[in-house]
Write an enzyme that holds these catalytic residues in place. Structure first.
Site, PDB file in Angstrom:
ATOM      1  N   ARG A 104       0.885  -1.179   0.000  1.00 47.37           N
ATOM      2  CA  ARG A 104       0.000   0.000   0.000  1.00 47.37           C
ATOM      3  C   ARG A 104       0.911   1.213   0.000  1.00 47.37           C
ATOM      4  NH1 ARG A 104      -5.211   1.306   3.694  1.00 47.37           N
ATOM      5  NH2 ARG A 104      -6.039  -0.061   2.064  1.00 47.37           N
ATOM      6  N   HIS A 131      -7.444   0.901  -6.252  1.00 47.67           N
ATOM      7  CA  HIS A 131      -7.657  -0.010  -5.111  1.00 47.67           C
ATOM      8  C   HIS A 131      -8.382  -1.254  -5.632  1.00 47.67           C
ATOM      9  CE1 HIS A 131      -7.810  -1.303  -1.091  1.00 47.67           C
ATOM     10  NE2 HIS A 131      -8.656  -0.445  -0.556  1.00 47.67           N
ATOM     11  N   GLN A 134     -10.329  -3.792  -3.323  1.00 44.19           N
ATOM     12  CA  GLN A 134     -11.605  -3.255  -2.844  1.00 44.19           C
ATOM     13  C   GLN A 134     -12.691  -3.438  -3.901  1.00 44.19           C
ATOM     14  OE1 GLN A 134     -12.253  -1.625   0.303  1.00 44.19           O
ATOM     15  NE2 GLN A 134     -14.286  -2.119  -0.447  1.00 44.19           N
ATOM     16  N   ASP A 223     -17.286   7.228  -0.799  1.00 45.78           N
ATOM     17  CA  ASP A 223     -15.989   7.074  -0.119  1.00 45.78           C
ATOM     18  C   ASP A 223     -15.635   8.444   0.441  1.00 45.78           C
ATOM     19  OD1 ASP A 223     -13.459   6.201   0.719  1.00 45.78           O
ATOM     20  OD2 ASP A 223     -12.537   6.437  -1.259  1.00 45.78           O
ATOM     21  N   CYS A 263     -16.549   1.869   1.060  1.00 46.60           N
ATOM     22  CA  CYS A 263     -15.387   0.983   1.255  1.00 46.60           C
ATOM     23  C   CYS A 263     -14.863   1.036   2.678  1.00 46.60           C
ATOM     24  CB  CYS A 263     -14.285   1.353   0.273  1.00 46.60           C
ATOM     25  SG  CYS A 263     -13.697   3.043   0.498  1.00 46.60           S
ATOM     26  N   ARG A 291     -13.674  -8.457   1.651  1.00 43.22           N
ATOM     27  CA  ARG A 291     -12.237  -8.249   1.400  1.00 43.22           C
ATOM     28  C   ARG A 291     -11.487  -9.542   1.740  1.00 43.22           C
ATOM     29  NH1 ARG A 291     -10.063  -3.193   1.405  1.00 43.22           N
ATOM     30  NH2 ARG A 291      -8.218  -4.369   0.754  1.00 43.22           N
TER      31      ARG A 291
HETATM   32  N1   CP Z   1     -11.224  -0.144   2.656  1.00 41.34           N
HETATM   33  C1   CP Z   1      -9.940  -0.256   3.036  1.00 41.34           C
HETATM   34  O1   CP Z   1      -9.018  -0.495   2.256  1.00 41.34           O
HETATM   35  O2   CP Z   1      -9.763  -0.081   4.378  1.00 41.34           O
HETATM   36  P1   CP Z   1      -8.363   0.076   5.125  1.00 41.34           P
HETATM   37  O3   CP Z   1      -7.780   1.393   4.696  1.00 41.34           O
HETATM   38  O4   CP Z   1      -8.693   0.065   6.599  1.00 41.34           O
HETATM   39  O5   CP Z   1      -7.472  -1.058   4.738  1.00 41.34           O
HETATM   40  N1  NVA Z   2      -9.935   6.806  -0.967  1.00 41.02           N
HETATM   41  C1  NVA Z   2      -9.505   6.332   0.338  1.00 41.02           C
HETATM   42  C2  NVA Z   2      -9.739   4.880   0.474  1.00 41.02           C
HETATM   43  C3  NVA Z   2      -9.403   4.290   1.805  1.00 41.02           C
HETATM   44  C4  NVA Z   2      -9.600   2.809   1.861  1.00 41.02           C
HETATM   45  C5  NVA Z   2      -8.046   6.694   0.558  1.00 41.02           C
HETATM   46  O1  NVA Z   2      -7.250   6.541  -0.368  1.00 41.02           O
HETATM   47  O2  NVA Z   2      -7.713   7.145   1.662  1.00 41.02           O
END
Ligand code: CP
Ligand code: NVA
Length: 304
Positions: A104, A131, A134, A223, A263, A291
């Protein structure tokens, strides 16, 4: 089978359908109390430049479920990403110790750079650009609740961000009718829309009118307005997104029975109200659960 899982645009519809089927079959196997220990002795490295609840815990549990183990790595543990040593050396060296890498990161190029030099599979666990894990858990959830994905009308209301982009790619692949409703200036880029529309019968459109988007929706999805890394823009974004909250008024514009998706993490009072998060049509926590089921299938497929 391709080596990595970096973007849904790299994946064939057949592969994505197979992953959904495998997710469902492993879900029912594990719910029934059985186990598939196909990854016994294998190790997953999980590299996180940003915080996470769902992604970290669900990958860790998925790996353990399949008989393997995982190692959590923070950038500061290894002297930063691309700082103490080049990303290409990280990819090569991780590959000498572990069997799969998930990352990530802020920049999408970091995961593609790792993948280019790693000899083991690399999974995108969220970048600023996308993502995909997701979006796959989301289509699995839609299929479970609506019995189909093709032709489902999904109104995404909010920021044209990483989650919206991967959802558009999934929508294109699986034949959804998706409308992305954002304030002016927060739309998905034209290249994303073209790519999403170029792959199948799905139609992905954009508007700046959330009520019009919701009016025929089977699903309303939102989101955060302030993604990780954009925290300093919060005040401006909260002002810019006025009128784009998923609240009871917006839900009432949609047909009866509309499903609500997010999400997570959700910022109640901003992109969604507490009332809508908790309403009977909310399938938000099934999404979060899926997930785990999707990623178990992904790990098995990538390393099987
Ligand atoms: N939706 C999602 O990816 O959550 P986290 O940021 O908690 O992993
Ligand atoms: N759009 C959000 C998603 C978190 C799971 C971010 O990137 O912070």
């Amino acid at each position: 089978m391709q080596k990595d899982f970096l973007s849904l645009t790299d994946c064939s519809v057949e592969l994505l359908e197979e992953l959904l089927e495998l997710s469902a079959s492993l879900k029912s196997l594990y719910k029934g109390g059985s186990r598939d220990l196909c990854l016994a002795g294998k190790t997953l490295a999980m590299l996180f430049e940003k915080p996470s609840l769902r992604t970290r815990i669900s990958f860790q549990v998925a790996m353990r479920d399949l008989g393997g183990s995982s190692i959590y790595v923070k950038p500061e543990d290894i002297g930063g990403i691309g700082k103490r040593e080049p990303i290409k050396d990280m990819g090569r060296v991780f590959s000498r110790y572990v069997d799969v890498i998930m990352a990530r990161t802020f920049e999408h190029d970091t995961v593609t750079g790792l993948a280019e030099y790693a000899s083991v599979p690399v999974i995108n666990a969220l970048t600023d650009w996308s993502h995909p894990c997701q979006a796959m858990a989301d289509v699995l959830t839609i299929k479970e609740h609506l019995g189909r994905i093709e032709g489902v009308k999904l109104a995404y209301v909010g920021d044209g961000n990483n989650v919206a982009r991967s959802l558009a790619f999934a929508g294109g692949k699986f034949g959804m009718e998706m409308i992305v409703a954002t304030p002016a200036g927060y739309e998905l880029d034209a290249e994303t829309i073209d790519k999403a529309n170029g792959v199948s019968a799905g139609s992905i459109a954009q508007t700046n009118d959330p009520k019009a988007a919701a009016s025929e929706a089977d699903v309303i999805y939102t989101d955060t307005w302030v993604s990780m890394g954009h925290e300093e823009e919060k005040a401006k974004r909260v002002a810019d997104f006025a009128g784009f909250q998923v609240d009871a008024g917006l839900v009432n514009c949609a047909p009866d029975g509309v499903k609500i998706m997010h999400c997570l993490p959700a910022n109640r009072g901003y992109e969604i109200t507490d009332e809508v998060t908790e309403m009977p049509g909310s399938i938000i926590y099934d999404q979060a659960e899926n997930r785990l089921h999707f990623q178990r299938a992904l790990l098995k497929k990538l390393m099987g």
